[in-house]
Design an enzyme around this catalytic site. Sequence first.
Site, mmCIF file in Angstrom:
data_model
loop_
_atom_site.group_PDB
_atom_site.id
_atom_site.type_symbol
_atom_site.label_atom_id
_atom_site.label_comp_id
_atom_site.label_asym_id
_atom_site.label_seq_id
_atom_site.Cartn_x
_atom_site.Cartn_y
_atom_site.Cartn_z
ATOM 1 C CG ASP A 9 -2.129 0.943 1.021
ATOM 2 O OD1 ASP A 9 -2.401 1.351 -0.132
ATOM 3 O OD2 ASP A 9 -2.804 1.264 2.011
ATOM 4 N N GLY A 10 0.326 2.310 -0.498
ATOM 5 C CA GLY A 10 1.008 3.599 -0.507
ATOM 6 C C GLY A 10 0.075 4.667 0.009
ATOM 7 C CD GLU A 49 -1.462 2.425 -3.407
ATOM 8 O OE1 GLU A 49 -1.083 1.242 -3.228
ATOM 9 O OE2 GLU A 49 -2.451 2.900 -2.818
ATOM 10 C CG ASP A 72 -5.274 -0.252 -1.506
ATOM 11 O OD1 ASP A 72 -4.272 0.163 -2.121
ATOM 12 O OD2 ASP A 72 -5.563 0.150 -0.361
ATOM 13 C CG HIS A 122 -9.307 2.369 3.655
ATOM 14 N ND1 HIS A 122 -8.349 2.554 4.629
ATOM 15 C CD2 HIS A 122 -8.885 3.074 2.580
ATOM 16 C CE1 HIS A 122 -7.403 3.350 4.156
ATOM 17 N NE2 HIS A 122 -7.699 3.677 2.918
ATOM 18 C CG ASP A 132 -4.019 2.551 5.188
ATOM 19 O OD1 ASP A 132 -3.810 3.316 4.226
ATOM 20 O OD2 ASP A 132 -4.631 2.888 6.221
#
Length: 158
Positions: A9-10, A49, A72, A122, A132
Amino acid sequence: MHQIHLYTDGAAKGNPGNGGYGVVLEQVGTGYRKEFYEGFRMTTNNRMELLAVIVGLEKLKQSGISVLVVSDSKYVVDAVQKGWVFSWEKKGFQGKKNPDLWLRFLKIYRKHKVDFQWVKGHNHHPQNERCDQLAVMASMQSDLSVDACYEQLRDTLL
């Protein structure tokens, strides 16, 4: 069957702004798990990301490993799964953002057998939520790294 599950994740506070990435690397069937993260003072969410995937793949010590990347990021997942990045490469990334990172990605991507899976962010996916957390934490550190390629490009456009 994949040998490695790579969750990424970023994050960026402002876009551009302070940013960070988070990576959870798990070796299937062994219980081995490692986390990586880093923060940058001026970057974008999409760069983070993509950098998360790159760093995760670069941490693998052997070539030819079967990897499932779970992200994501539609930007990253679609670019690979829909073949866009390979078309961009053929055209020299003309008019595309983040060519420095895409070139770095392609170099390491081609050393492994990589599949991608998109997950909704999320959405209570434990590893995605952890990534995250790592990305946000990294973006808020006081000693942030410099995303030199991004800052140099940005300076030439201003």
